[in-house]
Design a protein around this motif. Structure first.
Motif, PDB file in Angstrom:
ATOM      1  N   GLY A 126      72.676  73.322   5.248  1.00 43.22           N
ATOM      2  CA  GLY A 126      72.626  74.630   5.882  1.00 43.22           C
ATOM      3  C   GLY A 126      72.366  74.565   7.374  1.00 43.22           C
ATOM      4  O   GLY A 126      71.946  75.567   7.977  1.00 43.22           O
ATOM      5  N   ILE A 127      72.614  73.412   7.991  1.00 43.09           N
ATOM      6  CA  ILE A 127      72.375  73.229   9.419  1.00 43.09           C
ATOM      7  C   ILE A 127      73.712  73.251  10.157  1.00 43.09           C
ATOM      8  O   ILE A 127      74.632  72.513   9.815  1.00 43.09           O
ATOM      9  CB  ILE A 127      71.660  71.893   9.697  1.00 43.09           C
ATOM     10  N   ARG A 128      73.790  74.103  11.167  1.00 35.26           N
ATOM     11  CA  ARG A 128      74.975  74.158  12.022  1.00 35.26           C
ATOM     12  C   ARG A 128      74.656  73.500  13.363  1.00 35.26           C
ATOM     13  O   ARG A 128      73.570  73.694  13.905  1.00 35.26           O
ATOM     14  CB  ARG A 128      75.428  75.591  12.242  1.00 35.26           C
ATOM     15  N   VAL A 129      75.609  72.754  13.906  1.00 42.74           N
ATOM     16  CA  VAL A 129      75.420  72.057  15.180  1.00 42.74           C
ATOM     17  C   VAL A 129      76.656  72.288  16.054  1.00 42.74           C
ATOM     18  O   VAL A 129      77.777  71.970  15.641  1.00 42.74           O
ATOM     19  CB  VAL A 129      75.210  70.541  14.992  1.00 42.74           C
ATOM     20  N   ASN A 130      76.448  72.844  17.234  1.00 48.97           N
ATOM     21  CA  ASN A 130      77.551  73.121  18.152  1.00 48.97           C
ATOM     22  C   ASN A 130      77.176  72.725  19.577  1.00 48.97           C
ATOM     23  O   ASN A 130      75.997  72.609  19.914  1.00 48.97           O
ATOM     24  CB  ASN A 130      77.899  74.614  18.122  1.00 48.97           C
ATOM     25  N   ALA A 131      78.203  72.533  20.389  1.00 46.73           N
ATOM     26  CA  ALA A 131      78.005  72.244  21.803  1.00 46.73           C
ATOM     27  C   ALA A 131      78.563  73.379  22.648  1.00 46.73           C
ATOM     28  O   ALA A 131      79.448  74.119  22.215  1.00 46.73           O
ATOM     29  CB  ALA A 131      78.694  70.934  22.182  1.00 46.73           C
ATOM     30  N   VAL A 132      78.026  73.497  23.850  1.00 47.00           N
ATOM     31  CA  VAL A 132      78.519  74.451  24.834  1.00 47.00           C
ATOM     32  C   VAL A 132      78.823  73.668  26.107  1.00 47.00           C
ATOM     33  O   VAL A 132      77.980  72.906  26.585  1.00 47.00           O
ATOM     34  CB  VAL A 132      77.476  75.547  25.133  1.00 47.00           C
TER      35      VAL A 132
END
Length: 256
Positions: free
Chosen positions: A184-190
């Motif tokens: 249930g962990i989301r990981v994104n970059a900006v």
């Protein structure tokens, strides 16, 4: 992860967020906007300027904790995460924003500047994400936002170490997203273009800045609050189907 209804105002009410590099610039903007959206915010920075951000967040009626941390020291990172969990009991959002840049030609950049860049921009986010992920895995929920850069996938003069560190951040974002989605962990970059922080204003003033803006289709540089707005969206339940992405905030610079 199952679909959950979300607040169309992208509320972060009831969330606990940890933001590095929170004393100024993009990190400060994210921390303050998170508080405005209802989150309690843990502030990590080595500068005393973070105390001003702490006051701002308290004035917004949110709980906060300042953790003066040298992000090149593993033991300090570990201790800061432990202190945060002792106070709040959980961490729902982690924003890896702290960063450094040393500008020099590739043939001249010192090994010391390379090592510091990698320690702060790459190793610290990895170690911090590891420690926080152990808690998020227990929670079966969490969100990590890594602040990368357009320099992570295009060439910028005199940015050899910075480019290497940000390209790696985009890479590890994808791996963490793939491995931790089942928990249930989301990981994104900006990945922003030039952002008008205090440092950005100085570095891109005058003719060099005018020349750079001509390469950006929208004709201007970005503001810290614009990056913060994207970080709010990615941390909110509205972004429940977004993980492993790299959200580019560059006014069209990299589409050319």
């Amino acid at each position: 992860m199952s679909f959950a209804e979300f607040d169309i105002n992208f509320s972060l009410k009831g969330k606990i967020a940890l933001v590095t590099g929170a004393a100024k610039g993009i990190g400060k903007a994210i921390a303050v906007l998170y508080a405005e959206k209802g989150a309690d915010v843990i502030l990590i920075d080595i500068s005393d300027e973070v105390l001003t951000v702490e006051k701002t967040i308290r004035d917004l009626g949110r709980n906060t904790l300042v953790l003066k941390t040298d992000l090149t020291k593993r033991d300090q990172i570990k201790s800061s995460v432990e202190r945060a969990l002792n106070m709040f009991g959980r961490i729902d959002i982690l924003v890896n924003c702290a960063g450094v840049v040393f500008l020099d030609d590739a043939e001249n950049l010192s090994e010391e500047d390379w090592d510091i860049t990698m320690a702060v921009n790459l190793k610290a986010p990895f170690i911090l994400s590891q420690f926080v992920a152990h808690q998020m895995i227990k929670q079966k929920a969490g969100c990590i936002v890594n602040i990368a850069s357009q320099a992570g996938f295009i060439a910028l003069d005199k940015h050899i170490a910075y480019t290497a560190s940000k390209a790696a951040i985009i890479g590890i974002t994808k791996v963490m997203a793939a491995e931790w989605a089942e928990y249930g962990i989301r990981v994104n970059a900006v990945s922003p273009t030039v952002i008008l922080t205090e440092l950005g204003k100085k570095a891109w003033a005058g003719p060099v800045g005018d020349a750079m803006k001509k390469k950006i289709p929208v004709g201007r540089f970005g503001q810290p609050e614009e990056v913060a707005a994207c970080a709010v969206f990615l941390a909110s339940d509205a972004a429940g189907m977004i993980t492993g992405s790299n959200l580019v905030i560059d006014g069209g610079y990299t589409i050319q």
